[in-house]
Structure formats: C-alpha cells, structure tokens
Design a protein around this motif. Structure first.
Motif, short mmCIF file in Angstrom:
data_model
loop_
_atom_site.label_atom_id
_atom_site.label_comp_id
_atom_site.label_asym_id
_atom_site.label_seq_id
_atom_site.Cartn_x
_atom_site.Cartn_y
_atom_site.Cartn_z
N GLU A 125 6.53 -14.48 3.32
CA GLU A 125 8.07 -14.46 3.80
C GLU A 125 8.64 -13.87 2.47
O GLU A 125 8.07 -14.30 1.47
CB GLU A 125 8.13 -16.18 4.01
N THR A 126 9.79 -13.52 2.36
CA THR A 126 10.95 -13.78 0.75
C THR A 126 10.12 -14.60 0.43
O THR A 126 10.55 -15.62 0.07
CB THR A 126 12.36 -13.52 1.90
N GLY A 127 10.45 -14.15 -0.81
CA GLY A 127 10.16 -15.04 -2.11
C GLY A 127 8.72 -15.10 -2.49
O GLY A 127 8.52 -15.68 -3.54
N ASP A 128 7.33 -14.87 -1.44
CA ASP A 128 6.12 -15.08 -2.33
C ASP A 128 5.71 -13.48 -2.90
O ASP A 128 6.08 -12.67 -3.22
CB ASP A 128 5.44 -14.98 -0.93
N THR A 129 4.60 -14.38 -3.97
CA THR A 129 4.16 -14.17 -4.12
C THR A 129 2.49 -13.41 -4.23
O THR A 129 2.06 -14.59 -4.60
CB THR A 129 4.72 -14.10 -6.21
N LEU A 130 2.01 -12.20 -4.37
CA LEU A 130 0.59 -12.41 -4.15
C LEU A 130 -0.33 -11.95 -5.47
O LEU A 130 0.43 -10.92 -6.16
CB LEU A 130 0.42 -11.59 -3.32
N ARG A 131 -1.11 -12.14 -5.56
CA ARG A 131 -2.38 -12.26 -6.63
C ARG A 131 -3.48 -11.39 -6.15
O ARG A 131 -4.56 -13.32 -5.72
CB ARG A 131 -2.20 -12.68 -7.94
N SER A 132 -3.87 -10.52 -6.94
CA SER A 132 -5.22 -10.10 -5.58
C SER A 132 -6.65 -10.74 -6.30
O SER A 132 -7.67 -10.32 -6.07
CB SER A 132 -5.58 -8.69 -5.50
N GLY A 133 -6.48 -10.44 -7.66
CA GLY A 133 -7.84 -10.65 -8.77
C GLY A 133 -8.30 -9.22 -8.44
O GLY A 133 -8.40 -8.85 -8.15
N PRO A 134 -10.04 -10.12 -7.86
CA PRO A 134 -11.09 -9.38 -7.91
C PRO A 134 -11.08 -8.71 -6.16
O PRO A 134 -11.82 -7.97 -5.53
CB PRO A 134 -12.58 -9.88 -8.14
N GLY A 135 -10.49 -9.66 -5.56
CA GLY A 135 -10.33 -9.68 -3.60
C GLY A 135 -8.90 -8.42 -3.65
O GLY A 135 -8.05 -7.12 -4.51
N SER A 136 -8.81 -7.74 -2.09
CA SER A 136 -8.18 -6.96 -1.47
C SER A 136 -7.90 -8.08 -0.20
O SER A 136 -8.18 -8.53 0.00
CB SER A 136 -8.51 -5.76 -1.90
N VAL A 137 -6.07 -7.25 0.13
CA VAL A 137 -5.81 -8.09 1.22
C VAL A 137 -5.04 -6.65 2.42
O VAL A 137 -4.20 -5.85 1.50
CB VAL A 137 -4.75 -9.21 0.92
N THR A 138 -4.96 -7.31 3.24
CA THR A 138 -4.29 -5.82 4.26
C THR A 138 -2.49 -7.42 4.65
O THR A 138 -2.93 -7.97 5.31
CB THR A 138 -4.84 -5.28 5.52
N THR A 140 0.62 -7.24 7.86
CA THR A 140 1.37 -6.22 8.79
C THR A 140 1.97 -7.27 8.76
O THR A 140 3.36 -8.17 8.98
CB THR A 140 0.13 -6.21 10.15
N LEU A 141 3.42 -5.64 8.73
CA LEU A 141 4.65 -6.27 8.89
C LEU A 141 4.39 -5.87 10.80
O LEU A 141 4.15 -5.67 11.48
CB LEU A 141 6.26 -5.68 7.99
N GLU A 142 6.23 -7.05 11.41
CA GLU A 142 6.27 -6.82 12.56
C GLU A 142 6.71 -5.63 12.74
O GLU A 142 5.99 -5.31 14.69
CB GLU A 142 8.06 -7.49 12.33
N ASP A 143 6.83 -3.85 12.12
CA ASP A 143 7.10 -2.83 13.16
C ASP A 143 5.49 -2.25 13.04
O ASP A 143 5.85 -0.75 13.30
CB ASP A 143 7.99 -2.15 12.27
N HIS A 144 5.05 -3.45 12.90
CA HIS A 144 3.57 -2.87 12.62
C HIS A 144 2.83 -1.81 11.41
O HIS A 144 1.74 -0.90 10.92
CB HIS A 144 3.28 -1.75 13.71
N SER A 145 3.93 -1.66 10.37
CA SER A 145 4.17 -1.22 8.91
C SER A 145 2.49 -1.65 8.56
O SER A 145 2.24 -2.95 9.06
CB SER A 145 4.98 -1.43 8.05
N LEU A 146 1.99 -1.13 8.16
CA LEU A 146 0.27 -1.73 6.89
C LEU A 146 0.69 -1.79 5.59
O LEU A 146 0.92 -0.34 4.91
CB LEU A 146 -0.86 -0.88 7.39
N LEU A 147 0.52 -2.52 4.62
CA LEU A 147 0.07 -2.42 3.13
C LEU A 147 -1.15 -2.92 3.01
O LEU A 147 -1.70 -4.34 3.35
CB LEU A 147 1.39 -3.29 2.66
N THR A 148 -2.01 -2.35 2.25
CA THR A 148 -3.47 -2.39 1.70
C THR A 148 -3.31 -3.14 -0.12
O THR A 148 -2.81 -1.60 -0.55
CB THR A 148 -4.31 -1.55 1.96
N ILE A 149 -3.07 -3.94 -0.40
CA ILE A 149 -3.31 -4.31 -1.35
C ILE A 149 -4.82 -4.18 -2.35
O ILE A 149 -5.79 -4.20 -2.09
CB ILE A 149 -2.54 -5.38 -2.08
#
Length: 369
Positions: A125-138, A140-149
């Motif tokens: 949600e708004t205000g969250d902060t992600l840190r991936s380090g050695p990992g990765s994450v995908t 999916t938004l509500e309109d099916h937009s994809l973010l690959t981090i």
C-alpha cells in the motif's frame, strides 16, 4: 532537444510524460484513443468522437459542473463539439481517488517490506518501502500492470490509488537505487498516472514497457514498446520512441539518446548444455543475462552483468527455464532481449509445465532412489 540546451540545467527534475504518439499514429485507421497518463499536476485525455466536456467531467471528476473548469483551462470554444484527438488537461486535484494495492505474485530470495520479510501474496500500500537485496520480486497492480524489481533495488510506494469513477490507476514510485521493469496497463485501458521517480528524473508511462535504472551516476530509461516524451521544467521536449533509450547524469542532464542495441543471437541449447553462449553484438560494452521461470521474464530467478559472450549454466533448477540476454552500450543503456527456453531436469512440474515451487520460491526437486 539539443544536448547543449540541457547542459545548463542543474538539479532540475525531468518529466517523462507520455503525450501519445505522433499525429500520424493518432489519426491512423484503427488507432484507439486512451487516457494519456499525467503531466505534472494534470491528467491528460485525448478526445474521442462523441465526447463532451460535461460527460468527461462526470466520468472522471464525478461532478458534471466541472465542465466549466475544463473549458477555461483548455480554452475549448464549444464544449459539445471538440476536435478529435485534442488533448485535454484535467487537474488531478479534481479527480476523486481511492486506495489501491499491489500484490506480490512472484518472489525469489529474500525481499523486505518496511524491514519485514515479504511473502508471496502480500499486498503493498501507499507508504511501503521495498528492499530487494540479493532477491527479486514481481508486483501486480489492480489494472494488471506488472513491476519486476531487480536485486539490490529500493522502491518507495509513494502513491497507490485508483480514480474512483474510471478505475484508472494512480501510481507513483520512488526509485533511489536499482532497476525496475514495468509493463503498464497491458489490457490497453490507459492509465491515470504512473510515475517512477529517481533522484534526477520523473518517468511517466502509459500502456508501455519501460525499464528504469538508477544509481549514483544518474539514470537510464529504455522504452521497449510505446512512445514517450522527455520534458524538463522549461518544457523543452524530446520524444523517446519505441526501442530507444536515454541516459542522464546525477544532475538530470541528458547524456544522450540511442537506439537500443539489437537482441543477440543465442546459440541453441539442450538439457545437457553446460553453458549459454551468444554472438557478440557490435557496440556492446557488456551483456545482461537473466534466468526466469516464465517466457515473459517477469518471474526472475537470477541476473548478472558480464563482459564475455558465454556463461556457465547450473543444472539444479527444476523444469523449464528461460534465458534472456541483452547487450549494454557505452552509455549503460540496455538493449533488446533475446530469449531461449532451457529444459532443466529432476524437478516436479505442474500440468502447465511450470516448476512446482516451495514456500521460499525454490523449485521442488525429485530425488532419485
């Protein structure tokens, strides 16, 4: 836009606002008009046949009386007969919004949200902060937009909402460090606002596949599909076309735009192949090699930057994997992907030929006894 004109601008954010394609594209047969994203404090909309200001005000602002505001702002002579393909500006402050979320749909390795370990299925949600380090994450938004981090990336969720009347997304992400690849509004619905903000640039996209990278040296932007316009606060504009990239230094000064390097030719591989090799690409300073679970490359298992044209392959992954290779030029702009399906061994597969994953995202392996 001339590079010399930008060299005098220091510490001025640049806005990559999607203003649509060229006039020829907008007026071509079969071309569909869509919401055009945001530019600064305004939502952009391209007029379609039959549109009226009152109807648009009702749909987007939920108040038909706002047609007068739109008429004055856009200097529309007749609110009932507007030129087709006219781009209207609507103040974002007039558009009611509601909270939205992004769902973790793929996770590889350890990624944290606000310091806590992230799990597949978690909602951001708004205000969250992600840190991936050695990992990765995908995501999916509500309109099916994809973010690959990508690994070693920090993403700040500065705004995650939808327009209340139209359901269009309103997403603003901070990218202090690392890389994000986005596929925005893949269902071709258009977007209210989608921005990725690095320390030196603001990147707004619509129905576009785009990569953004940020580090201490500046930022790089690569358009894989769609079209974009880079704009500074003086409103000097440069179009970034499909299959082009742009590089900026840490102050936001344009270093250059170049066509993306072509996809390398990957050599055929078999289940017993111990390495992945490809032909050199003229103009390449390095290569990016990624391994993913899916043919789109959104479920990433690993990524590495190399200068050679061959890497060793691990044979411990279960089921089918996909290799992606792209060339990187001297400006650090990453090119088009070549892909190759790799058949692994010793893994448990689902009915659709995907590896069955454990709770930590690793493929489940079969033991031979």
């Amino acid at each position: 836009m001339k590079t010399s004109a930008l060299s005098a601008l220091r510490h001025i954010p640049l806005c990559l606002a999607l203003l649509g394609a060229s006039a020829a594209l907008l007026n071509s047969p079969g071309a569909q008009a869509h919401p055009l994203g945001a530019q600064g404090d305004y939502f952009l909309y391209q007029v379609e046949p039959g549109d009226t200001l009152e109807a648009l005000a009702r749909h987007y602002t939920l108040n038909p009386a706002n047609w007068r505001v739109l008429q004055t702002l856009n200097q529309v002579a007749d609110p009932y007969r507007m030129p087709i393909a006219l781009i209207l500006r609507m103040p974002l402050d007039l558009i009611p919004r509601q909270p939205a979320h992004a769902t973790v749909t793929h996770l590889n390795g350890t990624v944290t949200r606000n310091g806590q370990t992230l799990q597949t299925g978690d909602r951001l949600e708004t205000g969250d902060t992600l840190r991936s380090g050695p990992g990765s994450v995908t995501l999916t938004l509500e309109d099916h937009s994809l973010l690959t981090i990508a690994p070693d990336t920090e993403v700040q969720v500065r705004n995650l909402q939808t327009f209340r009347g139209s359901g269009l997304s309103d997403t603003v992400l901070g990218l202090p460090q690392g890389s994000v690849e986005s596929s925005v509004a893949p269902d071709d619905t258009g977007v209210g606002r989608f921005e990725i903000r690095t320390p030196a640039t603001v990147t707004g996209v619509r129905g576009t596949q785009l990569r953004v990278h940020a580090d201490a040296s500046g930022s790089r932007h690569e358009v894989l599909s769609g079209q974009a316009a880079i704009q500074n606060t003086a409103r000097a504009e440069q179009v970034l076309a499909n299959s082009y990239g742009a590089a900026y230094d840490a102050s936001g000064t344009l270093q250059g735009t170049q066509a993306l390097l072509p996809a390398p030719r990957i050599h055929p591989a078999t289940p017993d192949t111990a390495s992945l090799a490809w032909d050199p690409v003229p103009g390449a300073a390095a290569y990016r090699v990624r391994i993913a679970l899916d043919a789109a490359g959104t479920q990433q298992l690993s990524t590495q930057r190399v200068t050679q044209t061959q890497i060793a392959l691990a044979h411990t992954q279960a089921g089918s994997r996909y290799a992606f290779v792209r060339a990187i030029n001297a400006l650090d702009i990453e090119g088009s992907d070549a892909s190759l399906r790799l058949q692994g061994s010793g893994g448990l597969l689902s009915s659709d030929d995907r590896p069955v994953l454990s709770s930590n995202g690793e493929p489940v392996r079969l033991n031979n006894h």
